[in-house]
Design an enzyme around this catalytic site. Structure first.
Site, mmCIF file in Angstrom:
data_model
loop_
_atom_site.group_PDB
_atom_site.id
_atom_site.type_symbol
_atom_site.label_atom_id
_atom_site.label_comp_id
_atom_site.label_asym_id
_atom_site.label_seq_id
_atom_site.Cartn_x
_atom_site.Cartn_y
_atom_site.Cartn_z
ATOM 1 C CG ASP A 88 -23.639 18.283 -8.878
ATOM 2 O OD1 ASP A 88 -22.437 18.502 -8.644
ATOM 3 O OD2 ASP A 88 -24.042 17.918 -9.985
ATOM 4 C CG HIS A 159 -27.589 15.455 -15.902
ATOM 5 N ND1 HIS A 159 -27.345 14.191 -16.384
ATOM 6 C CD2 HIS A 159 -26.473 15.801 -15.218
ATOM 7 C CE1 HIS A 159 -26.150 13.789 -16.008
ATOM 8 N NE2 HIS A 159 -25.583 14.752 -15.307
ATOM 9 C CD GLU A 164 -30.240 12.555 -13.978
ATOM 10 O OE1 GLU A 164 -30.187 12.997 -15.147
ATOM 11 O OE2 GLU A 164 -29.512 11.646 -13.571
#
Ligand code: GLP
Length: 282
Positions: A88, A159, A164
């Site tokens: 990410d 998460h 999320e």
């Protein structure tokens, strides 16, 4: 904890692994867990030097990276033909920002071992065309042959990556809005100043993560105990994205005693692992 028959027949893993879906390994300390995960990655690279690694940020995997650097320096493993993909990235941080995940991955692992130049990638949170950057990232993972082993931490809300609560379990790389909780948790990397924590991120989706060959989720400390319990023993729900690990045929959860403290079946997991055939590894 019996492996569902359909999973057995779909994956053909029944001859290779003991009967758990999510395997829980309770280790005495974070160091032991980091060494275990580092050993699994080194074994993979020695079996398959071109392996594709999924790299996570956050504080949890740092010990694994230290362990891998130690093994690299001891000549036990090489990353020269391997590739890496970050999970990410924050949106809006320049790539050279010290807390951009691209910079963190570079600092903590990529430049400490012998990864070839340009062999470690991350989603481009600085791109002007975000949807195109997300699609390009998915394509790059596929073009590399898919991720062989994905390291994961877990947020206190369950998460994974930056997926999320209420993330589609089929999601691919896309933009997400962080919860207030995650921004508060991560403010420590931004001088404890919430205002500096970006509100948006790009993340491999839960579906992207589930495509990896082996998921290794790590968690240390009591503040992860509830998330670990939900991940392993709770019902599968997009409210707790880490529960998607239960859908994967080869997911390993490595936890210290504190992070394992809320698991109802903790003793069974310990017994199972203690009696696991050594040749299986994790
Ligand atoms: C961030 C990362 C996650 C990580 C989580 C937990 O939100 N995007 O990949 O798992 O933090 O962080 P830590 O390991 O510091 O507890």
């Amino acid at each position: 904890m019996t492996l569902a028959p359909e999973i057995v027949s779909l994956t053909g893993t029944h001859c290779r692994r003991v009967e758990v879906v999510v395997e829980v390994v309770v280790v005495p300390s974070k160091n032991d867990g980091s060494e275990l995960a580092g050993g699994a990655i080194a074994d993979l690279l020695n079996r398959k030097p071109t392996a594709v690694l999924g790299l996570a940020t956050g504080s949890t995997p740092l010990g694994v990276y230290d362990d891998l650097v130690r093994r690299y320096e001891a000549g036990e493993v090489s990353f020269a033909q391997a590739k890496g993909f970050a999970l990410d990235e924050y949106v809006g941080l320049p790539p050279n920002h010290p807390e951009s995940y691209r910079a963190v991955i570079k600092r903590e692992i990529a430049e400490r071992v012998d990864f070839a130049p340009d062999s470690v990638h991350g989603p481009d949170g600085w791109a002007s065309d975000i949807p195109a950057a997300c699609a390009a990232y998915e394509e790059a993972i596929v073009a590399a042959g898919g991720i062989d082993l994905q390291i994961l931490g877990v947020g206190t809300d369950g998460h994974i990556g930056f997926n999320e609560p209420i993330s589609s379990l089929a999601s691919l790389t896309r933009i997400k809005t962080l919860t207030e909780q995650t921004r508060e948790d991560n403010a420590r990397f931004f001088d404890d100043d919430l205002a500096q924590v970006p509100t948006h991120v790009l993340t491999q989706g839960v579906g992207t993560i589930l495509r990896a060959g082996h998921l290794v989720l790590l968690a240390w400390g009591e503040n992860k105990a509830e998330a670990v319990r939900d991940t392993v023993e709770g019902p599968i729900t997009s409210m707790i994205p880490s529960t998607a690990l239960q859908l994967h045929p080869h997911a390993t959860v490595v936890v210290d005693e504190a992070a394992a403290s809320a698991l109802a079946n903790r003793d069974h997991y310990k017994w199972t692992y203690a009696n696991k055939p050594a040749w299986q590894g994790i």
